[in-house]
Motif scaffolding. Structure first.
Motif, PDB file in Angstrom:
ATOM      1  N   VAL A 183      -0.478  58.966  44.807  1.00 43.88           N
ATOM      2  CA  VAL A 183      -1.006  59.143  43.449  1.00 43.88           C
ATOM      3  C   VAL A 183      -0.793  60.582  42.995  1.00 43.88           C
ATOM      4  O   VAL A 183      -0.413  60.837  41.851  1.00 43.88           O
ATOM      5  N   GLN A 184      -1.016  61.523  43.903  1.00 43.57           N
ATOM      6  CA  GLN A 184      -0.774  62.925  43.561  1.00 43.57           C
ATOM      7  C   GLN A 184       0.684  63.112  43.130  1.00 43.57           C
ATOM      8  O   GLN A 184       0.973  63.770  42.127  1.00 43.57           O
ATOM      9  N   LYS A 185       1.600  62.524  43.861  1.00 37.76           N
ATOM     10  CA  LYS A 185       3.029  62.605  43.532  1.00 37.76           C
ATOM     11  C   LYS A 185       3.302  61.947  42.180  1.00 37.76           C
ATOM     12  O   LYS A 185       4.100  62.463  41.386  1.00 37.76           O
ATOM     13  N   MET A 186       2.635  60.818  41.931  1.00 35.91           N
ATOM     14  CA  MET A 186       2.814  60.144  40.642  1.00 35.91           C
ATOM     15  C   MET A 186       2.394  61.052  39.489  1.00 35.91           C
ATOM     16  O   MET A 186       3.070  61.105  38.455  1.00 35.91           O
TER      17      MET A 186
ATOM     18  N   ASN B 149       4.640  62.922  36.502  1.00 37.16           N
ATOM     19  CA  ASN B 149       4.285  62.516  35.146  1.00 37.16           C
ATOM     20  C   ASN B 149       4.519  61.023  34.912  1.00 37.16           C
ATOM     21  O   ASN B 149       5.058  60.620  33.887  1.00 37.16           O
ATOM     22  N   ARG B 150       4.085  60.212  35.874  1.00 37.28           N
ATOM     23  CA  ARG B 150       4.264  58.758  35.780  1.00 37.28           C
ATOM     24  C   ARG B 150       3.317  58.153  34.764  1.00 37.28           C
ATOM     25  O   ARG B 150       2.312  58.755  34.366  1.00 37.28           O
ATOM     26  N   TYR B 151       3.599  56.930  34.400  1.00 38.03           N
ATOM     27  CA  TYR B 151       2.830  56.168  33.407  1.00 38.03           C
ATOM     28  C   TYR B 151       1.377  56.018  33.867  1.00 38.03           C
ATOM     29  O   TYR B 151       1.097  55.672  35.019  1.00 38.03           O
ATOM     30  N   CYS B 152       0.442  56.292  32.962  1.00 37.89           N
ATOM     31  CA  CYS B 152      -0.994  56.292  33.277  1.00 37.89           C
ATOM     32  C   CYS B 152      -1.455  54.984  33.924  1.00 37.89           C
ATOM     33  O   CYS B 152      -2.211  54.998  34.900  1.00 37.89           O
TER      34      CYS B 152
END
Length: 103
Positions: A38-41, A45-48
């Motif tokens: 999740v930190q990497k996501m 800047n991945r989709y919320c």
């Protein structure tokens, strides 16, 4: 969540088996990996919604570990205290931790 060993009441403690410890550690390491994911996501800047789905999975996994510990504590530590005539304090401790856990 406080384990009976940590409360200074070793006489109430029913030690976990090596298998139980290994299983819990394995689950927690898997959750740790999910949190890093999740930190990497977030860093990427991945989709919320994708991040929120992963957070939901982490919460479910943590709850599963917690309920596993609650069940084990009840079946071993609390049960032992009841058999030995010391159930009232142990049951109250269990109720307090259930209240804390369910917040």
């Amino acid at each position: 969540m406080e384990h009976c060993e940590d409360s200074g009441l070793d006489e109430k403690m029913v030690p976990r088996t090596e298998g139980e410890i290994e299983s819990l550690i394995k689950r927690l390491k898997r959750i740790e990996g999910q949190v890093r994911g999740v930190q990497k996501m977030v860093e990427d800047n991945r989709y919320c919604v994708d991040i929120l789905v992963q957070i939901s999975a982490i919460n479910a996994a943590l709850n599963k570990v917690g309920f596993n510990l609650l069940e084990r504590h009840t079946k071993h530590c609390v049960s032992k205290a009841v058999r030995e005539g010391n159930g009232e304090d142990s049951i109250q401790e269990l109720m307090n931790v259930i209240k804390q856990f369910s917040k």
